[in-house]
Design an enzyme around this catalytic site. Structure first.
Site: not given
Length: 162
Positions: A67-68, A71
């Protein structure tokens, strides 16, 4: 797990799932409470909540890492890196990252009991409140009648102590 091991893990996941190297810092941040991880826009660092690893294991943390990294890679590429952006949603689904982290078991939110009750003098509508308020400044939402503030009796636990 140390910060150096986390750094290696994130670099490995980045190469395997994104095909692009992770060239910034990754570390644990035990002060994170309501989130599994965080990507810093200015420094491009990734912080991971170590409590997630202890509570839910490596598989859950790998979802947070993906997820990170979504980003990270989208922001570096100048594409839509926010949760609401289509680019982010597509990439997250492609790599199998988690949209949300699991709640920590010992960090359940404590629900406070209601201490006050506002009662409409016209229609009898009741509004329960956790905090005291000046009832003369407000009116009933249903009929615009006057409100009376009552303090509710607190429930005390009585038991044998067993």
């Amino acid at each position: 797990m140390t910060d150096a091991e986390l750094q290696q893990w994130i670099e490995k996941v980045s190469l395997e799932h994104f095909g692009v190297p992770f060239r910034h810092r990754a570390f644990f941040n035990a002060r994170l409470r309501s989130t599994g991880g965080r990507y810093a826009l200015r420094s491009h660092d990734i912080e991971i909540n170590p409590h997630q690893l202890q509570a839910h294991g490596r598989e859950a943390v790998e979802g947070i890492i993906k997820h990170e990294l979504c980003h990270y890679h989208l922001h570096i590429a100048g594409r839509g890196y926010r949760h609401r952006d289509a680019d982010f949603k597509r990439l997250l689904a492609k790599v199998g990252g988690s949209r949300y982290c699991q709640a920590l078991p010992d960090k359940a939110k404590r629900v406070l009991p209601f201490k006050y009750k506002l009662t409409c003098s016209t229609c009898g509508m009741e509004y329960k409140r956790k905090r005291r308020m000046d009832a003369s400044r407000y009116r009933c939402g249903r009929c615009a009648g006057r409100l009376r503030l009552e303090e509710l009796k607190s429930e005390t636990k009585s038991g044998s102590g067993a």
